[in-house]
Design an enzyme around this catalytic site. Structure first.
Site, PDB file in Angstrom:
ATOM      1  N   ARG A 106       2.357  -6.616  -4.190  1.00 59.59           N
ATOM      2  CA  ARG A 106       1.213  -7.227  -4.895  1.00 59.59           C
ATOM      3  C   ARG A 106       1.460  -8.665  -5.338  1.00 59.59           C
ATOM      4  O   ARG A 106       2.580  -9.014  -5.716  1.00 59.59           O
ATOM      5  CB  ARG A 106       0.879  -6.378  -6.123  1.00 59.59           C
ATOM      6  CG  ARG A 106       0.294  -5.036  -5.745  1.00 59.59           C
ATOM      7  CD  ARG A 106       0.265  -4.072  -6.919  1.00 59.59           C
ATOM      8  NE  ARG A 106      -0.387  -2.820  -6.530  1.00 59.59           N
ATOM      9  CZ  ARG A 106       0.242  -1.825  -5.893  1.00 59.59           C
ATOM     10  NH1 ARG A 106       1.522  -1.914  -5.582  1.00 59.59           N
ATOM     11  NH2 ARG A 106      -0.422  -0.723  -5.556  1.00 59.59           N
ATOM     12  N   HIS A 131      -0.298  -6.382   0.042  1.00 57.25           N
ATOM     13  CA  HIS A 131       0.123  -6.288   1.443  1.00 57.25           C
ATOM     14  C   HIS A 131      -0.582  -7.284   2.372  1.00 57.25           C
ATOM     15  O   HIS A 131      -1.026  -6.924   3.471  1.00 57.25           O
ATOM     16  CB  HIS A 131      -0.101  -4.874   1.975  1.00 57.25           C
ATOM     17  CG  HIS A 131       0.764  -3.821   1.321  1.00 57.25           C
ATOM     18  ND1 HIS A 131       1.986  -4.083   0.764  1.00 57.25           N
ATOM     19  CD2 HIS A 131       0.569  -2.472   1.156  1.00 57.25           C
ATOM     20  CE1 HIS A 131       2.506  -2.950   0.284  1.00 57.25           C
ATOM     21  NE2 HIS A 131       1.673  -1.967   0.499  1.00 57.25           N
ATOM     22  N   HIS A 205       6.653  -0.254   6.345  1.00 58.14           N
ATOM     23  CA  HIS A 205       5.998   0.681   5.427  1.00 58.14           C
ATOM     24  C   HIS A 205       5.987   2.116   5.973  1.00 58.14           C
ATOM     25  O   HIS A 205       4.986   2.833   5.827  1.00 58.14           O
ATOM     26  CB  HIS A 205       4.572   0.191   5.158  1.00 58.14           C
ATOM     27  CG  HIS A 205       3.994   0.643   3.862  1.00 58.14           C
ATOM     28  ND1 HIS A 205       3.943   1.970   3.482  1.00 58.14           N
ATOM     29  CD2 HIS A 205       3.440  -0.051   2.844  1.00 58.14           C
ATOM     30  CE1 HIS A 205       3.375   2.059   2.296  1.00 58.14           C
ATOM     31  NE2 HIS A 205       3.054   0.845   1.888  1.00 58.14           N
ATOM     32  N   ASP A 277       6.544   4.128  -8.068  1.00 57.48           N
ATOM     33  CA  ASP A 277       5.918   3.116  -7.209  1.00 57.48           C
ATOM     34  C   ASP A 277       6.455   1.773  -7.697  1.00 57.48           C
ATOM     35  O   ASP A 277       5.706   0.914  -8.141  1.00 57.48           O
ATOM     36  CB  ASP A 277       4.385   3.211  -7.330  1.00 57.48           C
ATOM     37  CG  ASP A 277       3.657   2.465  -6.218  1.00 57.48           C
ATOM     38  OD1 ASP A 277       4.339   1.791  -5.426  1.00 57.48           O
ATOM     39  OD2 ASP A 277       2.417   2.547  -6.165  1.00 57.48           O
ATOM     40  N   GLU A 338      10.640   0.759   1.024  1.00 58.44           N
ATOM     41  CA  GLU A 338      10.219  -0.513   1.628  1.00 58.44           C
ATOM     42  C   GLU A 338      11.161  -1.610   1.139  1.00 58.44           C
ATOM     43  O   GLU A 338      11.053  -2.046   0.002  1.00 58.44           O
ATOM     44  CB  GLU A 338       8.787  -0.835   1.197  1.00 58.44           C
ATOM     45  CG  GLU A 338       7.771   0.248   1.484  1.00 58.44           C
ATOM     46  CD  GLU A 338       6.555   0.161   0.553  1.00 58.44           C
ATOM     47  OE1 GLU A 338       5.950  -0.904   0.432  1.00 58.44           O
ATOM     48  OE2 GLU A 338       6.227   1.180  -0.067  1.00 58.44           O
TER      49      GLU A 338
HETATM   50  C1  BGC Z   1       2.416   0.427  -2.827  1.00 54.03           C
HETATM   51  C2  BGC Z   1       1.502   1.542  -3.255  1.00 54.03           C
HETATM   52  C3  BGC Z   1       0.360   1.592  -2.284  1.00 54.03           C
HETATM   53  C4  BGC Z   1       0.899   1.775  -0.893  1.00 54.03           C
HETATM   54  C5  BGC Z   1      -0.219   1.680   0.097  1.00 54.03           C
HETATM   55  C6  BGC Z   1       2.927   0.738  -1.474  1.00 54.03           C
HETATM   56  O1  BGC Z   1       3.766  -0.304  -1.047  1.00 54.03           O
HETATM   57  O2  BGC Z   1       3.449   0.213  -3.742  1.00 54.03           O
HETATM   58  O3  BGC Z   1       1.018   1.338  -4.558  1.00 54.03           O
HETATM   59  O4  BGC Z   1      -0.541   2.607  -2.598  1.00 54.03           O
HETATM   60  O5  BGC Z   1       1.837   0.796  -0.593  1.00 54.03           O
HETATM   61  O6  BGC Z   1       0.070   2.390   1.226  1.00 54.03           O
END
Ligand code: BGC
Length: 373
Positions: A106, A131, A205, A277, A338
């Site tokens: 983010r 992303h 991811h 997360d 990740e």
């Molecule tokens: C984020 C999650 C998000 C996901 C989306 C992750 O990298 O931290 O909050 O929902 O990506 O697939």
């Protein structure tokens, strides 16, 4: 007679050497048409290693879409999230197995400033940019190269990201090279350059479930992350600036703990994150940075990275997605590790820098290694 002997010796040398080469040669990468997207051809690429284990990739988002490895009894199963068809892939979750950019994770309010210029990014996650926005590198068609004469099956994806794509400055050339070794390692090598000073953060991811993708949840997976600190966040998962010690918290994975053991605890960061997360700050003093062990199948996964941290996400937002073989990917049925930089680094000058200069080449390697015990 002498001439004949010489000829025979030469012939046997040729046979011996070609034999050597033969035994070293890996299976060819299989390339099939998978679909088309905005005029670009999308391929499904199958890499097979010596043990016959399969890694399938696609150039749509430079994704991993299938990873088939044995359990401790030798039974093979796919352990990563993906879809059987390309149509399902574009209709389904955006990020499964994808290379994410320009900025993985983010950026607060979709804004950052570089050399006095403010840049504005697409908002796609609450008030923030996630992303690389909705049309990030996960959803573009990359070029596909299958390099010859590599030791193991290898696929190189390249993409030219134009200046101001998703609001970020600089033409960027991005390479993501996947190697599938005989030791069941996915080696991902990134190489990135830019035409103008910019910021970026790249990751993969992939979601993993060591029981097999779609075979229940990941709460019994035993996790180790070699991280003494994690990045504390607010309710929108934006860093507060605090790098909090994990000691004495549900974030202490310096020794093995299952994902489920403390994920329901009444702890501020668990509540804010709706589970795990968060970015963990790698101690970076051992080769292996994180491990996951699932005792029923015996599958064991190791993560090795040269990056400053890893986003450990335990699938808190997953809901009712139908993946490979019609299997459901539900709440907490997959986990992501990740590797990369911390979220919102462009707005946190004290975090490791995510600035890339025009005369630099960013190079980074992440390895996911699979075995059983
Ligand atoms: C984020 C999650 C998000 C996901 C989306 C992750 O990298 O931290 O909050 O929902 O990506 O697939």
């Amino acid at each position: 007679m002498k001439k004949l002997n010489l000829l025979l010796i030469l012939l046997s040398l040729v046979v011996i050497f070609s034999g050597c080469n033969q035994s070293k040669k890996h299976a060819p990468v299989k390339k099939e048409l998978y679909g088309t997207y905005k005029g670009g051809e999308v391929y499904l690429l199958t890499l097979t290693n010596k043990a016959g284990n399969l890694l399938k990739l696609t150039n749509f988002g430079a994704r991993i879409t299938w990873l088939e490895v044995p359990d401790k009894e030798g039974n093979k199963d796919n352990i990563t999230f993906g879809f059987d068809t390309f149509d399902e892939m574009i209709a389904g979750d955006r990020y499964f197995g994808a290379v994410v950019g320009r900025y993985a994770n983010r950026i607060a309010k979709g804004k950052f400033t570089l050399d006095g210029v403010e840049y504005t990014l697409p908002i796609n996650n609450g008030p923030n940019s996630l992303h690389g926005g909705p049309d990030g590198w996960h959803s573009v068609v990359w070029n596909t190269e299958i390099p010859e004469k590599t030791e193991f099956s290898t696929v190189k994806f390249t993409y030219m990201s134009p200046d101001m794509e998703a609001g970020y400055p600089g033409n960027m050339n991005v390479e993501a090279t996947y190697t599938w070794t005989d030791n069941n390692e996915i080696i991902i090598d990134y190489a990135v350059t830019t035409g103008k000073k910019t910021v970026f953060n790249i990751t993969n991811h992939a979601y993993f479930n060591l029981h097999g993708a779609g075979n229940g949840d990941i709460l019994d997976h035993q996790l180790v992350i070699k991280a003494s600190k994690f990045v504390a966040v607010d309710t929108f998962l934006i860093p507060t600036g605090e790098l909090r010690p994990v000691a004495g918290t549900p974030f202490d994975f310096t020794t093995p703990h299952t994902v489920g053991e403390r994920v329901g605890e009444n702890y501020d960061q668990i509540i804010l994150g709706k589970g795990y997360d968060h970015t963990f700050v790698f101690d970076n003093n051992e080769e292996v940075d994180a491990t996951v062990y699932e005792p029923v199948s015996g599958r064991f996964m190791e993560v090795i990275s040269d990056q400053p941290g890893v986003q450990f996400y335990c699938g808190n937002f997953l809901k009712g997605i139908i993946g490979h073989g019609g299997k459901p990917y539900n709440y907490r049925s997959g986990l992501c590790l990740e590797t990369g930089h911390y979220p919102d680094s462009p707005n946190h000058p004290d975090f490791p820098t995510t600035v890339l200069q025009p005369d630099e080449t960013f190079r980074s390697r992440t390895i996911y290694r699979f075995s059983v015990k």
